[in-house]
Design a protein around this motif. Structure first.
Motif: not given
Length: 68
Positions: A16-19, A26-28, A36-37
């Motif tokens: 999915r895209p980062c909110p 990323s899985r981690e 950072r996000c």
């Protein structure tokens, strides 16, 4: 039962895209793309930028309650 190709592994979660920035997650750091996000989002929660809306119910005073 559906047939699977040998040697393939299905991911546990769909990408999915980062909110925060829209990059692939990323899985981690799921659902974010980077630490950072993830920390930007946490800072917004801690600073009060995000809030969960709540409705307050009217408190019943002592006069409004029925005697037992």
């Amino acid at each position: 039962m559906s047939e699977r190709k040998s040697g393939t592994v299905e991911p546990l979660r769909p990408k999915r895209p980062c909110p925060e920035c829209g990059q692939p997650s990323s899985r981690e750091t799921y659902p974010f793309c980077s630490v950072r996000c993830k920390e930007i989002d946490l800072n917004r929660w801690l600073s009060g930028a995000y809030s969960i809306p709540a409705t307050e119910e009217e408190d019943q005073g002592e006069d409004d309650q029925e005697p037992r």
